[in-house]
Motif scaffolding. Structure first.
Motif, mmCIF file in Angstrom:
data_model
loop_
_atom_site.group_PDB
_atom_site.id
_atom_site.type_symbol
_atom_site.label_atom_id
_atom_site.label_comp_id
_atom_site.label_asym_id
_atom_site.label_seq_id
_atom_site.Cartn_x
_atom_site.Cartn_y
_atom_site.Cartn_z
ATOM 1 N N SER A 1 0.964 -0.617 0.063
ATOM 2 C CA SER A 1 0.062 -0.080 -0.163
ATOM 3 C C SER A 1 1.221 1.135 0.000
ATOM 4 N N TYR A 2 1.087 2.050 1.236
ATOM 5 C CA TYR A 2 1.447 3.803 1.416
ATOM 6 C C TYR A 2 3.443 3.548 1.508
ATOM 7 N N PHE A 3 3.958 3.974 1.339
ATOM 8 C CA PHE A 3 5.349 3.742 1.736
ATOM 9 C C PHE A 3 5.179 3.872 3.248
ATOM 10 N N THR A 4 6.173 3.169 3.644
ATOM 11 C CA THR A 4 6.857 3.038 5.263
ATOM 12 C C THR A 4 8.209 3.607 5.004
ATOM 13 N N ILE B 1 4.886 -10.327 6.176
ATOM 14 C CA ILE B 1 4.343 -9.151 6.953
ATOM 15 C C ILE B 1 4.192 -8.163 6.051
ATOM 16 N N CYS B 2 3.388 -7.568 6.351
ATOM 17 C CA CYS B 2 4.007 -5.820 5.012
ATOM 18 C C CYS B 2 3.639 -5.191 6.050
ATOM 19 N N ASN B 3 4.290 -4.431 5.735
ATOM 20 C CA ASN B 3 5.230 -3.240 6.092
ATOM 21 C C ASN B 3 3.990 -1.998 6.774
ATOM 22 N N ARG B 4 2.722 -1.537 6.003
ATOM 23 C CA ARG B 4 2.022 -0.915 6.579
ATOM 24 C C ARG B 4 0.541 -0.829 5.646
ATOM 25 N N GLY B 5 -0.449 -0.025 5.750
ATOM 26 C CA GLY B 5 -0.886 -0.203 5.596
ATOM 27 C C GLY B 5 -1.537 1.221 4.202
ATOM 28 N N GLY B 6 -2.702 2.155 4.838
ATOM 29 C CA GLY B 6 -2.971 3.514 3.737
ATOM 30 C C GLY B 6 -3.966 2.485 2.458
ATOM 31 N N THR C 1 -0.498 -6.885 13.582
ATOM 32 C CA THR C 1 0.579 -5.996 13.674
ATOM 33 C C THR C 1 1.410 -5.541 12.406
ATOM 34 N N MET C 2 1.658 -4.802 12.297
ATOM 35 C CA MET C 2 2.896 -4.432 11.074
ATOM 36 C C MET C 2 3.944 -4.094 11.403
ATOM 37 N N SER C 3 5.064 -3.614 10.357
ATOM 38 C CA SER C 3 6.083 -2.624 10.957
ATOM 39 C C SER C 3 5.704 -1.453 10.924
ATOM 40 N N SER C 4 5.039 -0.796 10.933
ATOM 41 C CA SER C 4 4.576 0.025 11.587
ATOM 42 C C SER C 4 4.603 0.182 13.104
ATOM 43 N N PHE C 5 3.842 -0.512 13.385
ATOM 44 C CA PHE C 5 4.169 -0.921 14.793
ATOM 45 C C PHE C 5 4.729 -1.437 15.247
#
Length: 376
Positions: free
Chosen positions: A62-65, A122-127, A173-177
């Motif tokens: 999705s969006y960048f991390t 594991i996905c890094n982020r949504g958005g 949960t994802m990389s952002s967390f």
């Protein structure tokens, strides 16, 4: 006279035929095409649990991390005894927000599916952006390489695709967390699930609960993500006998009501055997309802199915993992509720009332949800 009788016969046949057609629309057939508008049978395979040394792919659909978050998550995975591998296009930024072009993001999904030794993704982020990928992937290729995929928010689209393909996945949960350290129970319970410890959740009573017990296939996620996918191959709400999970972040009450009404008008609520309401983080209060749950209670009570409110999953500070596509049982009682996954693994009792987490600043939470341009 004969001509009139003939016309009446034709008219009667047409009326009977229409009646039969209308009746048949309510009789859901097994394994029908996505375009038929009928319910489908969801039969999902559980990917293998991970073991020490297994590879875990990190991708951004999705969006960048920020790469700093990805690298911190990679370090955390190493501390768990796993081997992280980062998608070839992770770190790219397109149009100021996307983590690459559509082709690049799809390419990283395919890379993760086929990379030797990768057992989970594991996905890094949504958005935003996974809706752009629906027609770029096939259910056959997702089914051919069953691996755990972890994520939430905009990743709800990928959960829908995988469930339709017949593969379980993890709303988690994802990389952002995870980049915050990974010692909180949101992170450790997701780790435990990947390694084969399946949570059995005990929840406190909630005033908007609707009492009852039901089993079905768990589908759903972020409602403003999955509701627009109705009728596509990512639409897992087309399944028979579903347990629908719903969460949302920073949306008005009227927009949440709108999405639920869209589901209702498309027959989704009729196919539900039960509903789980997760977190409605920073959502509107423009009506006089005391909460989003209170508003939805008014809509859902007519269905006379169990509704479990207050599950700590979604965009809140506690975001406990859920196995999407799994057969689950919810038991909603006056003294509390239980959510159980009917899959193999070592059962782990989790009392959600005992789980807390440090509060995330609103600006950071909105950034991670893709609803703010502020950096973390």
């Amino acid at each position: 006279m004969k001509k009139e009788m003939k016309n009446l016969t034709i008219l009667a046949a047409a009326i009977i035929g229409c009646g039969l057609m209308l009746t048949s629309c309510k009789n859901y057939d097994d394994d029908v095409d996505v375009d038929s508008g009928k319910a489908v049978v969801l039969k999902c395979e559980k990917p293998n649990y991970l073991k020490a040394g297994d590879k875990v792919a990190l991708i951004s659909p999705s969006y960048f991390t920020p790469m700093e978050n990805v690298e911190k998550t990679a370090d955390l995975l190493r501390s768990w005894g796993l081997e992280p591998v980062i998608g070839p296009n992770v770190g790219k930024v397109v149009d100021g927000k996307y983590a690459g072009t559509v082709a690049e993001r799809v390419s990283d999904i395919r890379w993760a599916l086929h990379e030797d030794g990768v057992k989970a993704i594991i996905c890094n982020r949504g958005g935003y952006g996974t809706i752009q990928l629906i027609d770029q992937l096939t259910l056959a290729e997702l089914k051919a390489s069953p691996k755990w995929l972890v994520g939430f928010s905009d990743i709800s689209t990928l959960h829908g695709l995988l469930t339709r393909a017949g593969v379980m996945s993890i709303h988690g949960t994802m990389s952002s967390f995870l980049a915050k350290g990974g010692t909180d129970e949101t992170s450790t319970l997701m780790r435990d699930l990947l390694l084969g410890k399946v949570p059995r959740y005990e929840l406190p009573a909630h005033k908007q609960n609707i009492i009852g017990k039901a089993s079905g296939t768990l589908v759903g996620g972020n409602i403003c993500t999955f509701a627009p996918n109705l009728g596509t191959q990512a639409d897992a709400t087309m399944g028979k006998n579903i347990i629908l999970f719903v969460e949302e972040v920073e949306e008005s009450m009227h927009n949440i009501d709108r999405q639920m009404r869209i589901l209702q008008m498309n027959g989704v609520l009729d196919r539900c055997r039960g509903i789980i309401l997760g977190e409605f983080t920073d959502c509107g209060t423009e009506f006089t309802y005391e909460s989003v749950e209170a508003m939805l209670h008014e809509l859902l009570k007519e269905y006379r199915i169990p509704v479990l409110c207050g599950f700590p999953g979604g965009h809140g500070d506690v975001n406990l993992p859920l196995v999407m596509g799994a057969n689950v049982t919810i038991d909603v009682r006056t003294d509390g509720a239980t959510l159980q996954f009917n899959i193999d693994g070592n059962q782990q009792l989790v009392n959600t009332a005992d789980i807390t987490a440090p509060e995330t600043p609103t600006a950071a939470r909105m950034f991670m949800a893709g609803k703010s341009d502020l950096p973390q």
